[in-house]
Design a protein around this motif. Structure first.
Motif, PDB file in Angstrom:
ATOM      1  N   LEU A   1      85.470 -56.458  51.050  1.00 43.85           N
ATOM      2  CA  LEU A   1      84.029 -56.220  51.060  1.00 43.85           C
ATOM      3  C   LEU A   1      83.450 -56.794  49.780  1.00 43.85           C
ATOM      4  O   LEU A   1      83.837 -56.402  48.675  1.00 43.85           O
ATOM      5  N   SER A   2      82.518 -57.723  49.934  1.00 41.48           N
ATOM      6  CA  SER A   2      81.911 -58.388  48.792  1.00 41.48           C
ATOM      7  C   SER A   2      80.400 -58.216  48.847  1.00 41.48           C
ATOM      8  O   SER A   2      79.857 -57.686  49.815  1.00 41.48           O
TER       9      SER A   2
ATOM     10  N   TYR B   1      92.141 -53.119  53.727  1.00 39.53           N
ATOM     11  CA  TYR B   1      90.697 -53.265  53.510  1.00 39.53           C
ATOM     12  C   TYR B   1      90.427 -52.929  52.061  1.00 39.53           C
ATOM     13  O   TYR B   1      90.855 -51.885  51.554  1.00 39.53           O
ATOM     14  N   ILE B   2      89.693 -53.815  51.368  1.00 37.43           N
ATOM     15  CA  ILE B   2      89.477 -53.669  49.931  1.00 37.43           C
ATOM     16  C   ILE B   2      87.997 -53.498  49.635  1.00 37.43           C
ATOM     17  O   ILE B   2      87.183 -54.366  49.947  1.00 37.43           O
TER      18      ILE B   2
ATOM     19  N   ILE C   1      91.501 -57.364  41.094  1.00 35.04           N
ATOM     20  CA  ILE C   1      91.731 -57.997  42.395  1.00 35.04           C
ATOM     21  C   ILE C   1      92.938 -58.935  42.318  1.00 35.04           C
ATOM     22  O   ILE C   1      93.756 -59.000  43.245  1.00 35.04           O
ATOM     23  N   GLU C   2      93.067 -59.663  41.214  1.00 37.40           N
ATOM     24  CA  GLU C   2      94.231 -60.544  41.034  1.00 37.40           C
ATOM     25  C   GLU C   2      95.534 -59.746  41.090  1.00 37.40           C
ATOM     26  O   GLU C   2      96.501 -60.155  41.749  1.00 37.40           O
TER      27      GLU C   2
ATOM     28  N   VAL D   1      93.198 -48.425  53.729  1.00 34.32           N
ATOM     29  CA  VAL D   1      91.757 -48.579  53.514  1.00 34.32           C
ATOM     30  C   VAL D   1      91.445 -48.114  52.103  1.00 34.32           C
ATOM     31  O   VAL D   1      91.343 -46.908  51.828  1.00 34.32           O
ATOM     32  N   ILE D   2      91.339 -49.084  51.191  1.00 33.87           N
ATOM     33  CA  ILE D   2      91.005 -48.747  49.797  1.00 33.87           C
ATOM     34  C   ILE D   2      89.525 -48.376  49.737  1.00 33.87           C
ATOM     35  O   ILE D   2      88.672 -49.078  50.267  1.00 33.87           O
ATOM     36  N   GLY D   3      89.238 -47.264  49.078  1.00 30.17           N
ATOM     37  CA  GLY D   3      87.879 -46.725  49.117  1.00 30.17           C
ATOM     38  C   GLY D   3      87.644 -46.002  50.431  1.00 30.17           C
ATOM     39  O   GLY D   3      86.527 -46.003  50.958  1.00 30.17           O
TER      40      GLY D   3
END
Length: 280
Positions: A94-95, A60-61, A76-77, A8-10
């Motif tokens: 998550l956008s 999860y980003i 992100i790339e 879980v990033i962040g």
């Protein structure tokens, strides 16, 4: 249920920490992606990302401070490239709802060759108690631009629950969810709801974006944060499509989303808006 390894990033942030909690409650092996964790994850140190990704089934980003900022697309790339090399099976991003730059980042995930779900969220309720709007609420005077725009504020509890469903259930693969609350509110109406819930007098003052930006500069706010706030108020709140309510939360969670009044009453009960507690 198959137990999985999930990064879980962040993982200490507004949505991430709630996702970590929900996943751990279900017995999954969760790795918190943060600068203080071991192995650490820092968006500015891509050379260390492979350690955080190693052995992870799903990721999860959430990108800090926002997918709209310069450098986010390249980050992100690179993350997607390293995720492929680490044999990650699924990405949940998550956008931001209505952010054109964020949609470019979404396309990287969509075309990654890895299973994915995109979670586009409207403005968070929690901006009023965990972010830049808390101090003005505590001061009793909230001055903001875009006073007439109606916003479908969404709760991070709902975002976290949708994200967990997306992470764990393959039926959400390939989906783009747009998450909003159940109602449209102006900033003035939102502040009035908070004032009522916390039993305080809070004044809302409509101002121009130029006045707001100058106020931030006078307070020595960093220019990159000012740029982001200007972008969010003009490009995002200025887009009429972002005043639309969706039923995606109800579709995924089989219940109605949390209302702003429910959010305000819950937060008011903690005392944070009366200066009795630092955060929720």
């Amino acid at each position: 249920m198959k137990l999985e390894n999930i990064l879980v990033i962040g993982g200490t942030g507004k949505t991430g920490r709630k996702i970590v909690h929900l996943l751990k409650e279900s017995g999954h092996n969760v790795r918190v992606g943060s600068r203080s964790a071991q192995p650490s994850f820092d968006w500015h140190q891509p050379g260390n990302w492979s350690k955080a990704l190693s052995g992870m089934d799903k990721v999860y980003i959430t990108y800090q401070p926002d997918l709209a900022v310069p450098g986010a697309l390249e980050a992100i790339e690179e993350l997607v490239n390293q995720a492929r090399k680490s044999s990650v099976k699924k990405l949940v991003l998550l956008s931001g709802k209505g952010e054109r730059e964020a949609e470019l980042c979404e396309q990287v995930v969509i075309h990654s060759g890895i299973d994915y779900t995109i979670v586009r969220a409207s403005w968070f309720n929690q901006n009023f108690n965990e972010n830049f709007l808390l101090d003005p609420v505590l001061d009793g005077v909230v001055a903001l631009p875009q006073a007439e725009v109606k916003i479908p504020f969404v709760d991070t509890d709902d975002i976290a629950e949708v994200a967990v469903k997306a992470i764990l259930d393959d039926k959400h693969n390939g989906q783009i969810y747009q998450l909003t609350g159940p109602e449209l509110l102006t900033f003035k109406q939102a502040i009035a709801t908070i004032a009522n819930a916390s039993n305080r007098a809070i004044t809302f003052v409509p101002i121009s974006i130029q006045e707001y930006s100058q106020g931030m500069r006078d307070a020595n706010v960093p220019e990159d944060f000012i740029w982001l706030i200007e972008y969010l108020f003009t490009e995002v709140l200025g887009n009429p499509k972002n005043s639309e309510i969706t039923n995606d939360i109800e579709q995924v969670l089989k219940r109605k989303p949390i209302s702003f009044t429910e959010y305000a009453e819950k937060v008011a009960a903690t005392g944070v808006w009366n200066g009795l507690k630092e955060t929720v």
